[in-house]
Design an enzyme around this catalytic site. Structure first.
Site, PDB file in Angstrom:
ATOM      1  N   ASP A   1     -18.142   2.670   7.614  1.00 50.25           N
ATOM      2  CA  ASP A   1     -17.020   3.618   7.604  1.00 50.25           C
ATOM      3  C   ASP A   1     -15.768   3.015   7.006  1.00 50.25           C
ATOM      4  OD1 ASP A   1     -18.909   4.767   9.724  1.00 50.25           O
ATOM      5  OD2 ASP A   1     -17.461   6.355   9.302  1.00 50.25           O
TER       6      ASP A   1
ATOM      7  N   LYS B   1     -21.111   2.815  12.813  1.00 52.41           N
ATOM      8  CA  LYS B   1     -21.475   3.450  14.083  1.00 52.41           C
ATOM      9  C   LYS B   1     -21.709   2.424  15.179  1.00 52.41           C
ATOM     10  CE  LYS B   1     -21.650   6.873  14.903  1.00 52.41           C
ATOM     11  NZ  LYS B   1     -20.427   7.499  15.496  1.00 52.41           N
TER      12      LYS B   1
HETATM   13  O1  MRU Z   1     -19.684   9.446  13.707  1.00 50.99           O
HETATM   14  P1  MRU Z   1     -20.413   9.591  12.394  1.00 50.99           P
HETATM   15  O2  MRU Z   1     -21.724  10.287  12.512  1.00 50.99           O
HETATM   16  O3  MRU Z   1     -19.530  10.212  11.327  1.00 50.99           O
HETATM   17  O4  MRU Z   1     -20.721   8.095  11.954  1.00 50.99           O
HETATM   18  C1  MRU Z   1     -21.373   7.874  10.739  1.00 50.99           C
HETATM   19  C2  MRU Z   1     -21.676   6.440  10.475  1.00 50.99           C
HETATM   20  O5  MRU Z   1     -21.352   5.562  11.244  1.00 50.99           O
HETATM   21  C3  MRU Z   1     -22.327   6.132   9.166  1.00 50.99           C
HETATM   22  O6  MRU Z   1     -23.133   4.989   9.278  1.00 50.99           O
HETATM   23  C4  MRU Z   1     -21.240   5.870   8.108  1.00 50.99           C
HETATM   24  O7  MRU Z   1     -20.285   6.898   8.105  1.00 50.99           O
HETATM   25  C5  MRU Z   1     -21.810   5.721   6.762  1.00 50.99           C
HETATM   26  S1  MRU Z   1     -22.470   7.247   6.146  1.00 50.99           S
HETATM   27  C6  MRU Z   1     -23.070   6.955   4.597  1.00 50.99           C
END
Ligand code: MRU
Length: 346
Positions: A229, A240
């Site tokens: 992220d 995550k």
């Molecule tokens: O809370 P989320 O579902 O938006 O978290 C998503 C993640 O942690 C993904 O691994 C990250 O955004 C990369 S998506 C290509």
């Protein structure tokens, strides 16, 4: 590598997105024409995944421009949408880039420019995902992999990041199956990644988050690969929650741990992971799911949506420009400079 299905459409004056909160049981599209509805969709993870959030942030500016394309209104819209979720840097940078594209033209042309920006952004995302997948296919050791959360088409609008690498490795015969954590509390692995892999015909093995360390030390996987992220200047990476535990287990087992993310996930303004803001979500997400509560009422919970993996646990950061290896500060800066040189040439 093309995305196998659509998740986002820019149909002026509306943004249309697949509602991920209903998957895998129902494929329902949302039509979004106002910032209140967009904000709710982002907050409740109807749309999610760092790169897709960037596209939604940009669409927020285009939607706002339909009602008022003054400079003040576009600045306010980018600011508002950009802060709905704090960790994925691309939500704010996608909104800001669309705002700047719109502000570069006369006021009467701004809404048109903003929607055009969104369409071009999606095409760029798809091209970058394809390039990233090809780099990752060659960087990963042959063998099965473990992944976490959802990093596929649902998360990017393209072929995906870590899941795009899985798709490319499977197509090249380098990987037979993908192990997927369920990803509590919102089950992005069990609901979304399992659904994506199954519909792509890639064998998937689902495991409880609590089984991940045992899998990693069992010798069944040749690598662990996740998305990101936000990546700090020194390579510390927010992803995550649960990613840190996988990286620690992988280090103990001598299994390489990779991040796959576009360079738009880099945030040179964060010197290290300590500066990355981590979203903490409501306690009731931990106490139950889908309207069913299993924890006692009134119990306290700690529910961070992300954690930070220190750079020294990461074997490589796979991007659309190639794979960065330690030491990351210089390697990431070189990839960003490469981006700037390309942009200057265009
Ligand atoms: O809370 P989320 O579902 O938006 O978290 C998503 C993640 O942690 C993904 O691994 C990250 O955004 C990369 S998506 C290509």
């Amino acid at each position: 590598m093309e995305p196998p299905f659509d998740v986002i459409r820019f149909e002026r004056p509306a943004l249309r997105v697949l509602d991920q909160s209903r998957l895998p049981h129902e494929e329902r599209w949302l039509e979004i024409r106002g910032l209140d509805v967009l904000e709710e969709a982002i907050r409740s993870l109807r749309v999610r995944g760092a790169p897709l959030l960037g596209l939604c942030g940009a669409a927020g500016v285009a939607i706002a421009a339909e009602a008022d394309s003054s400079e003040a209104a576009l600045r306010a819209a980018a600011e508002r949408v950009g802060r709905v979720r704090p960790t994925a840097v691309e939500l704010a940078t996608g909104a800001a880039a669309c705002r700047d594209a719109a502000l570069a033209v006369p006021e009467r042309e701004r809404a048109t420019a903003a929607w055009a920006f969104c369409a071009a952004y999606l095409r760029r995302r798809q091209a970058e995902d394809a390039a990233l997948a090809a780099h990752g296919r060659d960087a990963l050791p042959p063998g099965d992999v473990l992944t976490h959360c959802n990093t596929g088409t649902l998360a990017t609008g393209g072929a995906g990041t870590a899941l795009g690498v899985v798709r490319a490795a499977h197509a090249a015969g380098r990987l037979a199956r993908c192990y997927v954590t369920e990803t509590r509390p919102l089950l992005q692995g069990a609901r979304l990644t399992a659904w994506e892999l199954q519909r792509s015909g890639i064998p998937v093995v689902l495991l409880p988050d609590t089984a991940a360390a045992a899998l990693v030390v069992s010798g069944k996987v040749a690598a662990v690969i996740t998305g990101a992220d936000r990546i700090a200047a020194n390579g510390d990476t927010a992803n995550k929650v649960g990613t840190l535990g996988l990286a620690l287990a992988a280090a103990r087992a001598g299994v390489p741990f990779y991040i796959a993310a576009p360079t738009s996930t880099f945030d040179p303004a964060c010197a290290s992971g300590e500066e990355i803001p981590i979203e903490v979500r409501a306690a009731d997400e931990v106490g139950g799911f889908g309207g069913v509560r299993w924890a006692p009422a009134g119990i306290e919970a700690w529910n961070p949506a992300f954690d930070v993996t220190p750079a020294d646990l990461i074997a490589g950061i796979i991007t659309e420009r190639g794979t960065a290896r330690p030491p990351y500060r210089a390697a990431l800066a070189a990839l960003l400079e490469h981006d700037e040189r390309e942009a200057a040439r265009r």
